[in-house]
Motif scaffolding. Structure first.
Motif, mmCIF file in Angstrom:
data_model
loop_
_atom_site.group_PDB
_atom_site.id
_atom_site.type_symbol
_atom_site.label_atom_id
_atom_site.label_comp_id
_atom_site.label_asym_id
_atom_site.label_seq_id
_atom_site.Cartn_x
_atom_site.Cartn_y
_atom_site.Cartn_z
ATOM 1 N N LEU A 175 -15.546 29.762 19.935
ATOM 2 C CA LEU A 175 -13.966 29.522 19.887
ATOM 3 C C LEU A 175 -13.637 30.570 21.282
ATOM 4 O O LEU A 175 -12.734 31.222 20.934
ATOM 5 N N GLU A 189 -4.995 28.672 12.697
ATOM 6 C CA GLU A 189 -4.029 29.715 12.621
ATOM 7 C C GLU A 189 -3.443 29.794 11.060
ATOM 8 O O GLU A 189 -3.040 30.834 10.815
ATOM 9 N N TYR A 222 -1.827 24.022 23.457
ATOM 10 C CA TYR A 222 -2.348 23.848 22.008
ATOM 11 C C TYR A 222 -3.692 24.059 21.659
ATOM 12 O O TYR A 222 -3.911 24.122 20.616
ATOM 13 N N ASN A 223 -4.433 24.858 22.560
ATOM 14 C CA ASN A 223 -6.024 25.338 22.234
ATOM 15 C C ASN A 223 -6.082 26.748 21.831
ATOM 16 O O ASN A 223 -6.892 27.310 21.425
ATOM 17 N N THR A 224 -4.890 27.422 21.874
ATOM 18 C CA THR A 224 -5.075 29.007 21.951
ATOM 19 C C THR A 224 -4.192 29.430 20.919
ATOM 20 O O THR A 224 -2.946 28.867 20.686
ATOM 21 N N THR A 225 -4.696 30.493 20.136
ATOM 22 C CA THR A 225 -3.999 31.406 19.185
ATOM 23 C C THR A 225 -4.329 32.796 19.610
ATOM 24 O O THR A 225 -5.610 32.979 19.533
ATOM 25 N N SER A 275 -5.553 20.550 19.003
ATOM 26 C CA SER A 275 -4.218 21.089 18.352
ATOM 27 C C SER A 275 -4.490 21.066 16.985
ATOM 28 O O SER A 275 -3.932 22.117 16.348
ATOM 29 N N ARG A 291 -6.713 23.830 16.056
ATOM 30 C CA ARG A 291 -6.015 25.142 16.224
ATOM 31 C C ARG A 291 -4.762 25.593 15.341
ATOM 32 O O ARG A 291 -5.009 26.640 14.559
ATOM 33 N N ASP A 292 -4.185 24.667 14.758
ATOM 34 C CA ASP A 292 -3.148 24.902 13.850
ATOM 35 C C ASP A 292 -3.871 24.928 12.550
ATOM 36 O O ASP A 292 -3.383 25.764 11.848
ATOM 37 N N SER A 336 -9.609 30.527 21.289
ATOM 38 C CA SER A 336 -9.444 29.529 22.094
ATOM 39 C C SER A 336 -10.396 28.358 21.998
ATOM 40 O O SER A 336 -11.493 28.592 22.131
ATOM 41 N N LEU A 337 -9.888 27.031 21.455
ATOM 42 C CA LEU A 337 -10.839 26.026 21.311
ATOM 43 C C LEU A 337 -10.818 24.914 22.238
ATOM 44 O O LEU A 337 -10.130 24.816 23.175
#
Length: 379
Positions: free
Chosen positions: A4, A273, A293-296, A266, A269-270, A351-352
């Motif tokens: 990730l 998160e 949309y790929n990062t948290t 996304s 990722r959601d 990061s996915l």
């Protein structure tokens, strides 16, 4: 391994590898050679350049091949500084930029240029009013990152470009974390210079490009390397043909699969998160909606991110930019957003990418929950 850390680098798409392999083995000619063998390779490079130009809606003549975004950034910033110093010596950038921009700007400061490093708001976004107030008559360039590599925050690039152009300056963006994930149209957005790397979008390391506007206005750069006049004189050196073919293939695949990948990534990722923010003493770093949309990026208050990373033997995540990981210090991005040293050092970036699965997410959530539970022997 549950990987990730796609903002650091991506695996090569097998189709990209298949496209480049013939140019590592049989079609090894120098594209600058005048013999028939070389000219066949040259024709294929022209096709690849056209593919990449089409991907960002530019002209083929506006694409300059480099070894990656860092080189492209150096060519652009230093080239503009030298070419436009008769107009002024003031450059504007942002405190949360990648080190490739920040360090290059600091080098320009040592050479007599004045650089303004704009602060950002707590959510990572730039204050546009402050940007407008900071542009002066002697401002020659404004450089703002498209998507932040640590938080995923997306800046309003089109609006920024409009403000910059109204003030008579040039606009540059480091789009390394944007290209391949979201649509980037240099005409629609009003970008004068754009930099990116192949290895962030499933192509190999060692290839990247610089877009330099030439269609409706010619942006002039002073060359920084000399020795043959390759790439319209802006980047001398034998072209990395396999890398160029790979980059073109990666752009082709991205254009076809971007919507599908966005939906898949996304959702993962959601889910990740949502589960991680259930853990006590956690908080999200960055804007909730204006981000890729790929990062948290999540702060695990009271924890040491490096210790967590070291104990996740089969999981790859990051505590910031890979390009700065050799230096043990709080993230300059998170510090700029107002985090304390302790909270910055307690934050992890996830990061996915398109090869991730729900099993990866479940493993990461389960592992981090075990490591952060107060009663855990690892805590």
């Amino acid at each position: 391994m549950s990987y990730l850390d796609y903002n650091s680098t991506t695996p090569i798409d097998p189709r990209v590898l298949d496209a480049m392999l013939p140019y590592l083995k049989d079609n090894f000619g120098n594209s600058s050679s005048t013999h028939h063998f070389g000219q066949i390779i040259n024709k294929r490079v022209k096709q690849a350049r056209s593919q990449i130009a089409h991907f960002i809606n530019s002209e083929s003549s506006e694409i300059i091949f480099t070894s990656g975004a860092t080189e492209a950034i150096n060519i652009a910033l230093k080239g503009i500084a030298e070419s436009y110093n008769n107009k002024g010596n003031h450059i504007i950038t942002v405190s949360t930029e990648h080190k490739a921009v920040l360090d290059t700007c600091k080098d320009l400061e040592r050479k007599g240029f004045e650089v303004t490093f704009l602060p950002i708001k707590e959510n990572g976004l730039l204050c546009l009013d402050f940007l407008e107030e900071s542009i002066r008559t002697d401002t020659i360039l404004v450089s703002v990152m498209f998507v932040n590599n640590e938080t995923g925050v997306i800046q309003p690039i089109k609006k920024i470009a409009e403000i910059v152009h109204e003030k008579g300056a040039l606009f540059m963006t480091d789009a390394t974390q944007a290209l391949g994930k979201i649509e980037v149209d240099v005409q629609e957005l009003g970008i004068d210079l754009l930099c990116f790397s192949g290895h962030k979008m499933y192509a190999p390391k060692g290839i990247g490009a610089l877009f330099v506007r030439r269609s409706d206005k010619t942006v002039n750069l002073t060359p920084q390397t000399h020795g043959g006049g390759h790439e319209i004189g802006l980047r001398s050196g034998t072209l990395n043909v396999p890398g160029i073919i790979a980059l073109a293939k990666a752009c082709e695949i991205s254009s076809q699969e971007m919507t599908e990948n966005r939906a898949l990534v996304s959702e993962l990722r959601d889910t990740l998160e949502y589960e991680l923010l259930k853990i006590g003493q956690t908080s999200l770093n960055g804007d909730l909606t204006k981000r890729i949309y790929n990062t948290t990026n999540i702060c695990f208050k009271g924890k040491d991110a490096n210790v967590l990373i070291g104990r996740m033997k089969t999981i790859a995540v990051s505590n910031g930019s890979a390009c700065s990981s050799a230096v043990f210090e709080p993230s300059h991005v998170l510090k700029s957003m107002g985090l304390s040293d302790d909270d910055a050092l307690a934050s992890l970036r996830f990061s996915l990418g398109k090869y991730n699965t729900i099993e990866d997410v479940k493993l990461v959530v389960e592992t981090i929950k075990k490591l952060t539970e107060p009663q855990s022997k690892y805590a």
